[in-house]
Design an enzyme around this catalytic site. Structure first.
Site, PDB file in Angstrom:
ATOM      1  N   SER A  28       0.819  -1.220   0.000  1.00 41.06           N
ATOM      2  CA  SER A  28       0.000   0.000   0.000  1.00 41.06           C
ATOM      3  C   SER A  28       0.850   1.267   0.000  1.00 41.06           C
ATOM      4  CB  SER A  28      -0.880   0.054   1.264  1.00 41.06           C
ATOM      5  OG  SER A  28      -1.830  -0.954   1.231  1.00 41.06           O
ATOM      6  N   HIS A  58      -3.538   0.060  -4.633  1.00 36.23           N
ATOM      7  CA  HIS A  58      -2.793  -0.990  -5.337  1.00 36.23           C
ATOM      8  C   HIS A  58      -3.117  -0.893  -6.832  1.00 36.23           C
ATOM      9  CE1 HIS A  58      -1.401  -3.403  -1.858  1.00 36.23           C
ATOM     10  NE2 HIS A  58      -2.451  -2.882  -1.274  1.00 36.23           N
ATOM     11  N   HIS A  80      -4.496 -10.368  -1.833  1.00 31.18           N
ATOM     12  CA  HIS A  80      -4.734 -10.588  -0.405  1.00 31.18           C
ATOM     13  C   HIS A  80      -5.696 -11.741  -0.172  1.00 31.18           C
ATOM     14  CE1 HIS A  80      -3.597  -6.269  -0.654  1.00 31.18           C
ATOM     15  NE2 HIS A  80      -2.940  -6.537   0.465  1.00 31.18           N
ATOM     16  N   TYR A  82      -7.808 -11.692   2.263  1.00 26.26           N
ATOM     17  CA  TYR A  82      -9.103 -11.119   2.660  1.00 26.26           C
ATOM     18  C   TYR A  82      -9.971 -10.704   1.479  1.00 26.26           C
ATOM     19  CZ  TYR A  82      -6.816  -6.517   2.095  1.00 26.26           C
ATOM     20  OH  TYR A  82      -6.146  -5.432   1.598  1.00 26.26           O
ATOM     21  N   GLU A  83      -9.382 -10.684   0.278  1.00 31.15           N
ATOM     22  CA  GLU A  83     -10.184 -10.377  -0.915  1.00 31.15           C
ATOM     23  C   GLU A  83     -10.993 -11.594  -1.369  1.00 31.15           C
ATOM     24  OE1 GLU A  83      -8.130  -7.500  -3.841  1.00 31.15           O
ATOM     25  OE2 GLU A  83      -6.496  -8.462  -2.770  1.00 31.15           O
ATOM     26  N   ALA A 110       2.531  -2.327   4.254  1.00 29.44           N
ATOM     27  CA  ALA A 110       2.164  -1.336   5.260  1.00 29.44           C
ATOM     28  C   ALA A 110       1.750  -2.110   6.502  1.00 29.44           C
ATOM     29  CB  ALA A 110       0.989  -0.505   4.759  1.00 29.44           C
ATOM     30  N   MET A 208      -1.697  -7.633   7.070  1.00 25.84           N
ATOM     31  CA  MET A 208      -2.621  -8.631   6.505  1.00 25.84           C
ATOM     32  C   MET A 208      -2.065  -9.289   5.246  1.00 25.84           C
ATOM     33  SD  MET A 208      -6.028  -6.286   6.800  1.00 25.84           S
ATOM     34  CE  MET A 208      -6.359  -5.306   8.267  1.00 25.84           C
ATOM     35  N   SER A 209      -0.747  -9.291   5.128  1.00 28.81           N
ATOM     36  CA  SER A 209      -0.189  -9.846   3.883  1.00 28.81           C
ATOM     37  C   SER A 209       1.180 -10.456   4.145  1.00 28.81           C
ATOM     38  CB  SER A 209      -0.042  -8.728   2.843  1.00 28.81           C
ATOM     39  OG  SER A 209       0.955  -7.802   3.261  1.00 28.81           O
ATOM     40  N   ASN A 232       0.709   3.298  10.920  1.00 33.32           N
ATOM     41  CA  ASN A 232      -0.177   3.699  12.035  1.00 33.32           C
ATOM     42  C   ASN A 232       0.244   2.919  13.274  1.00 33.32           C
ATOM     43  OD1 ASN A 232      -1.567   1.461  10.249  1.00 33.32           O
ATOM     44  ND2 ASN A 232      -2.210   1.113  12.364  1.00 33.32           N
ATOM     45  N   HIS A 244      -7.973   3.438   6.382  1.00 34.93           N
ATOM     46  CA  HIS A 244      -7.151   3.015   5.246  1.00 34.93           C
ATOM     47  C   HIS A 244      -6.494   4.229   4.580  1.00 34.93           C
ATOM     48  CE1 HIS A 244      -5.663   0.292   2.234  1.00 34.93           C
ATOM     49  NE2 HIS A 244      -6.326   0.874   1.256  1.00 34.93           N
TER      50      HIS A 244
HETATM   51  N1  HPA Z   1      -3.285  -3.783  11.252  1.00 37.67           N
HETATM   52  C1  HPA Z   1      -3.319  -4.661  10.252  1.00 37.67           C
HETATM   53  N2  HPA Z   1      -2.900  -4.366   9.028  1.00 37.67           N
HETATM   54  C2  HPA Z   1      -2.429  -3.131   8.806  1.00 37.67           C
HETATM   55  C3  HPA Z   1      -2.365  -2.165   9.815  1.00 37.67           C
HETATM   56  C4  HPA Z   1      -2.834  -2.515  11.120  1.00 37.67           C
HETATM   57  O1  HPA Z   1      -2.818  -1.715  12.072  1.00 37.67           O
HETATM   58  N3  HPA Z   1      -1.848  -1.043   9.263  1.00 37.67           N
HETATM   59  C5  HPA Z   1      -1.587  -1.331   7.968  1.00 37.67           C
HETATM   60  N4  HPA Z   1      -1.940  -2.587   7.679  1.00 37.67           N
END
Ligand code: HPA
Length: 270
Positions: A28, A58, A80, A82-83, A110, A208-209, A232, A244
């Protein structure tokens, strides 16, 4: 194997005798990596057997280009879990790139910062991971031509490449930190209780990847290196709610620094 060959044949018809040595997966906000790079770009949607991806931030293209004298294949966007993709589909492109000749894979993502000494915008060199996705891309009948049934996981993030990365960061005056990445399936962000638990488990960043990709890359005996950008603070580490958009914005700024670092590392890979 048939599917891999079909995809490879399609790509080879587009790129001629260009043989990639290094592949890079851009997470990302890291699309800045490709500004000023020229080459042959192919949309994922046009590539046979590639899954669908449409996450904001993306691009969904494979770019073949030369960086620092090395032939590279850059995945601008990833697949991903989750997709709704299967674990096998999430990692299919890596098998194709292996067959195309890559020896090195550089993964970026990210991530949320769990380690309290990490700040937003930090670049984290991933030294190990915790697979908290509850599944594994190698589940199923094993093709012994690709890799072993029970691959060793003691050097997934190649120690030589990590040392090279540290040297390059030093030369460029870029501050990098090291950490353990924990992967969840997403798409919901974590609860504060989950982040507390992950911290106790030894995780420094969460995302998540990347873990499915790293597992398959290691299985295929590709030298693997991975970086997170802390976009973050993970839930409960600060009082802010997660969005996001915030993840994308921070990814872009630190992405410039990480881009120059990766280019330097590429110049040192032989
Ligand atoms: N959690 C999960 N996936 C993420 C995060 C997060 O805080 N930030 C960016 N991808």
């Amino acid at each position: 194997m048939e599917k891999i060959k079909e995809t490879l044949n399609y790509l080879n018809a587009k790129i001629g005798n260009f043989e990639p040595e290094i592949a890079i997966i851009l997470g990302s906000g890291l699309s800045v990596f490709c500004d000023n790079l020229e080459g042959i770009s192919i949309k994922y949607e046009d590539i046979p057997n590639f899954p669908i991806t449409n996450v904001a931030g993306h691009k969904g293209e494979l770019l073949y280009c030369n960086i620092e004298g090395k032939n590279c294949a850059i995945m601008q966007g990833r697949f991903h879990f989750y997709e709704g993709n299967s674990m096998q589909d999430c990692t299919f492109a890596i098998k194709v790139l292996k067959m195309a000749g890559i020896k090195t894979l550089i993964i970026t993502n990210a991530a949320g910062g769990i380690n309290k000494s990490f700040n937003i915008g930090d670049i984290i060199l991933i030294k190990d991971h915790i697979n908290f996705m509850g599944t594994n891309p190698l589940i199923g009948k094993n093709d012994n031509k690709l890799g072993e049934r029970f691959p060793d996981m003691s050097n997934v993030y190649n120690i030589n490449l990590r040392n090279t990365a540290k040297k390059c960061a030093n030369e460029l005056n870029i501050n990098i930190k090291e950490g353990v990445y924990i992967a969840t399936t997403g798409p919901s962000y974590e609860t504060a209780a989950e982040i507390k638990a992950f911290s106790i488990l030894g995780a420094d960043v969460v995302g998540m990847s990347s873990v499915p990709e790293a597992i398959v890359s290691n299985y295929l005996k590709i030298n693997t290196l991975a970086f997170s950008i802390v976009t973050n603070y993970a839930t409960g580490i600060s009082n802010n709610k997660l969005s996001h958009e915030e993840v994308l914005e921070t990814g872009k700024k630190a992405g410039l620094k990480l881009s120059s670092l990766i280019k330097k590392i590429i110049s040192k890979i032989n």
